[in-house]
Design a protein around this motif. Sequence first.
Motif, mmCIF file in Angstrom:
data_model
loop_
_atom_site.group_PDB
_atom_site.id
_atom_site.type_symbol
_atom_site.label_atom_id
_atom_site.label_comp_id
_atom_site.label_asym_id
_atom_site.label_seq_id
_atom_site.Cartn_x
_atom_site.Cartn_y
_atom_site.Cartn_z
ATOM 1 N N ASP A 99 0.953 -0.902 -0.033
ATOM 2 C CA ASP A 99 -0.030 0.003 -0.119
ATOM 3 C C ASP A 99 0.760 1.204 -0.040
ATOM 4 O O ASP A 99 1.871 1.507 0.587
ATOM 5 C CB ASP A 99 -0.872 -0.022 1.449
ATOM 6 N N VAL A 100 0.571 2.039 -0.940
ATOM 7 C CA VAL A 100 1.335 3.302 -0.864
ATOM 8 C C VAL A 100 0.297 4.506 -0.643
ATOM 9 O O VAL A 100 -0.490 5.094 -1.455
ATOM 10 C CB VAL A 100 1.885 3.465 -2.459
ATOM 11 N N PRO A 101 0.276 4.993 0.805
ATOM 12 C CA PRO A 101 -0.598 5.956 1.157
ATOM 13 C C PRO A 101 -0.247 7.341 0.505
ATOM 14 O O PRO A 101 0.810 7.626 0.214
ATOM 15 C CB PRO A 101 -0.741 5.803 2.630
ATOM 16 N N ALA A 102 -1.407 8.120 0.779
ATOM 17 C CA ALA A 102 -1.199 9.682 0.266
ATOM 18 C C ALA A 102 0.033 10.095 1.100
ATOM 19 O O ALA A 102 0.234 9.958 2.370
ATOM 20 C CB ALA A 102 -2.175 10.214 0.149
ATOM 21 N N VAL A 103 0.950 10.966 0.325
ATOM 22 C CA VAL A 103 1.908 11.778 1.308
ATOM 23 C C VAL A 103 1.434 12.817 1.818
ATOM 24 O O VAL A 103 0.597 13.879 1.297
ATOM 25 C CB VAL A 103 2.816 12.063 0.212
ATOM 26 N N SER A 104 1.752 13.120 3.023
ATOM 27 C CA SER A 104 1.307 14.346 3.946
ATOM 28 C C SER A 104 1.917 15.638 3.565
ATOM 29 O O SER A 104 3.150 15.581 3.204
ATOM 30 C CB SER A 104 1.401 13.945 5.494
ATOM 31 N N ALA A 105 1.439 16.678 3.774
ATOM 32 C CA ALA A 105 2.149 17.840 3.443
ATOM 33 C C ALA A 105 3.333 17.991 4.565
ATOM 34 O O ALA A 105 4.606 18.684 3.993
ATOM 35 C CB ALA A 105 1.408 19.302 3.893
ATOM 36 N N SER A 106 3.566 17.598 5.805
ATOM 37 C CA SER A 106 4.576 17.661 6.698
ATOM 38 C C SER A 106 5.621 16.951 5.852
ATOM 39 O O SER A 106 7.115 17.180 6.094
ATOM 40 C CB SER A 106 4.269 17.097 7.907
ATOM 41 N N ASP A 107 5.402 15.614 5.297
ATOM 42 C CA ASP A 107 6.473 14.885 4.571
ATOM 43 C C ASP A 107 7.146 15.682 3.347
ATOM 44 O O ASP A 107 8.269 15.819 3.257
ATOM 45 C CB ASP A 107 5.892 13.583 3.993
ATOM 46 N N LEU A 108 6.306 16.542 2.671
ATOM 47 C CA LEU A 108 6.842 17.163 1.657
ATOM 48 C C LEU A 108 7.660 18.226 2.101
ATOM 49 O O LEU A 108 8.343 18.838 1.185
ATOM 50 C CB LEU A 108 5.472 17.731 0.650
ATOM 51 N N SER A 109 7.454 18.798 2.976
ATOM 52 C CA SER A 109 8.159 20.056 3.668
ATOM 53 C C SER A 109 9.744 19.516 4.263
ATOM 54 O O SER A 109 10.306 20.451 4.374
ATOM 55 C CB SER A 109 7.405 20.774 4.585
ATOM 56 N N LEU A 110 9.809 18.168 4.392
ATOM 57 C CA LEU A 110 11.047 17.932 4.853
ATOM 58 C C LEU A 110 12.318 17.941 3.831
ATOM 59 O O LEU A 110 12.041 17.810 2.806
ATOM 60 C CB LEU A 110 11.082 16.250 5.258
ATOM 61 N N PRO A 111 13.439 18.074 4.359
ATOM 62 C CA PRO A 111 14.639 18.045 3.437
ATOM 63 C C PRO A 111 14.716 16.694 2.943
ATOM 64 O O PRO A 111 14.226 15.464 3.180
ATOM 65 C CB PRO A 111 15.875 18.349 4.376
ATOM 66 N N PRO A 112 15.641 16.627 1.582
ATOM 67 C CA PRO A 112 15.821 15.291 0.974
ATOM 68 C C PRO A 112 16.395 14.208 1.946
ATOM 69 O O PRO A 112 17.347 14.806 2.801
ATOM 70 C CB PRO A 112 16.561 15.771 -0.301
ATOM 71 N N PRO A 113 15.924 12.979 2.163
ATOM 72 C CA PRO A 113 16.489 12.041 2.777
ATOM 73 C C PRO A 113 18.341 12.033 2.336
ATOM 74 O O PRO A 113 18.553 12.101 1.239
ATOM 75 C CB PRO A 113 15.869 10.806 2.342
ATOM 76 N N ARG A 114 18.782 11.237 3.254
ATOM 77 C CA ARG A 114 20.331 11.229 3.259
ATOM 78 C C ARG A 114 20.682 10.056 2.170
ATOM 79 O O ARG A 114 21.945 10.142 1.486
ATOM 80 C CB ARG A 114 21.141 11.269 4.390
ATOM 81 N N GLU A 115 19.788 9.011 2.244
ATOM 82 C CA GLU A 115 20.196 7.941 1.250
ATOM 83 C C GLU A 115 19.373 7.997 0.218
ATOM 84 O O GLU A 115 18.096 8.239 -0.047
ATOM 85 C CB GLU A 115 19.687 6.831 2.141
ATOM 86 N N GLY A 116 20.126 7.996 -0.954
ATOM 87 C CA GLY A 116 19.507 7.912 -2.312
ATOM 88 C C GLY A 116 19.921 6.552 -3.188
ATOM 89 O O GLY A 116 20.261 5.774 -2.502
ATOM 90 N N THR A 117 19.754 6.680 -4.439
ATOM 91 C CA THR A 117 19.764 5.522 -5.341
ATOM 92 C C THR A 117 21.124 4.910 -5.148
ATOM 93 O O THR A 117 21.445 3.677 -5.326
ATOM 94 C CB THR A 117 19.825 6.219 -6.806
ATOM 95 N N ALA A 118 22.431 5.653 -5.064
ATOM 96 C CA ALA A 118 23.630 5.121 -5.141
ATOM 97 C C ALA A 118 23.989 4.151 -4.061
ATOM 98 O O ALA A 118 24.475 3.031 -4.124
ATOM 99 C CB ALA A 118 24.829 6.107 -4.949
ATOM 100 N N GLU A 119 23.392 4.549 -2.616
ATOM 101 C CA GLU A 119 23.633 3.853 -1.300
ATOM 102 C C GLU A 119 22.758 2.543 -1.592
ATOM 103 O O GLU A 119 23.070 1.509 -1.312
ATOM 104 C CB GLU A 119 23.078 4.466 -0.412
ATOM 105 N N VAL A 120 21.602 2.632 -2.088
ATOM 106 C CA VAL A 120 20.541 1.338 -2.071
ATOM 107 C C VAL A 120 21.212 0.386 -2.932
ATOM 108 O O VAL A 120 20.944 -0.661 -2.921
ATOM 109 C CB VAL A 120 19.099 2.147 -2.301
#
Length: 510
Positions: A387-408
């Motif tokens: 399940d992929v729930p709707a993203v909240s406004a508080s999540d959208l206002s967060l800075p980009p996560p430290r882990e990206g495609t290269a690390e995964v």
Amino acid sequence: MAARVSTVAFQGIDVLDIDVQVQMTGGPITFLVVGLPDKAVAESRERVRGALHALGIALPAQRLMVNLAPADVMKEGSHFDLPIALALLVMMGILPDDAMAGYQSLGELGLDGSIAPVAGVLPAAINALASAKGLICPAASGGEAAWAGDGLDILAPPSLLALINHFKGTQVLTRPEPKLQQELPGSVRDLRDVKGQETAKRVLEVAASGGHNMLMLGPPGSGKSMLAARLPGLLPGLDAAEALEVSMVHSIAGGLEEGRLIRTRPFREVHHSATLAAMVGGGTRAKPGEISLAHQGVLFLDELPEFARGTLEALRQPLETGRATVSRANHHVTYPARFQLVAAMNPCRCGHLDDASLACGRAPKCALDYQSKISGPLFDRIDLHIDVPAVSASDLSLPPPREGTAEVAARVAAARERQRERYKALLQPGHPPVRTNAEADGELLEKAAAPDPQGRSLLTEAAERLKLSARGYHRVLRVARTLADMDNADQVRRIHVAEALSYRRVAPGR
């Protein structure tokens, strides 16, 4: 007078040797092509006549008969132009009798004598090498043919005149260099762009690590398509054998740009209006479909319930066997189709089932009707349901996560390497390679993914309570093995089985 030149025909990715026989006799002045040619082959006589005329060569005013043997094999495509023209040149004495004896040839002629690229050069080159012959192909396809091996003698002329001059010794055609597909800067989308959806990111990593099929269910705008678009960046590149397999399919489809070998895993994003023939393969020439073009890569189907029922049901057998068979009255063509299915869908037609302020008046019955468009057997073949729930406004206002495609991607590569080494040790000599847990089955899966006693007890109990099919049972086991590989664990434990079970729905709408 008569002359013979060797060429090829294609049935799927299989290559058939064809003998082009040209005979000049007395009788009415005519130019006939026989041997079960299609429209493109029958029209080759006009292209050949025009190309020779551009070089100042006139055909003899006699009866010319071109036979494509064996005559009971359908001849399709424009690549017969060049061998027909070469056979005529040998018959007229412009080329020596033995010039074509050691070569197979294919290419389309322009009316100015140029040689245009054609589909299928890579499998034709591999066939020529196996037959201890050289290959004559268009210059634009030379880089593709060069991947067949250093032992293959390749002539890749830009025009018919250049080829004639080469055999007469007035011009030298150098061997073409193999070419690789160029990766465009910025083509890999970063997982860091997706905010929130940590559970979905985790499942995406599991899918990438084990090659598992995946279904994302959530309202519009929740990021399902964004997540799917970032999956290619997590997958390791193709090894040499895989690159050759994939490139052969794309060569038959005429999809190799400038003859460059494909080195990244395909990602085919198919619109829901796609027909059955477009998905599985078919048409008058039984071309490969989207599932074969996604071989060793990803097939992404957005808005899954909007696809035609027959189109979706046609995926069931390829998902199990890794092959797509296109059946026609006169022949059967089989293409490889070992693809990873990633699908996305809304919970209902309006998409807002979980939001009472936006949901339609038919909820929740509309969700059951909408999700029931996915049949139980197809649903059962999908390993991961999230399940992929709707993203909240508080999540959208967060800075980009430290882990990206290269690390995964680094973790995914490590997990896949563990799988590759394990199955290499378990497989008997001569067994087809198994590279990921999603491909393991039967006794091989039991050896590789045998859980500890606690894990076995949990899996048995869950299978009985959830009424899992035998296929569902083994797919849970495959996912659990992948989770253990991600933890660098030698044996599947209870925690891995529990997490694998959490990613599985029993049936559509449940």
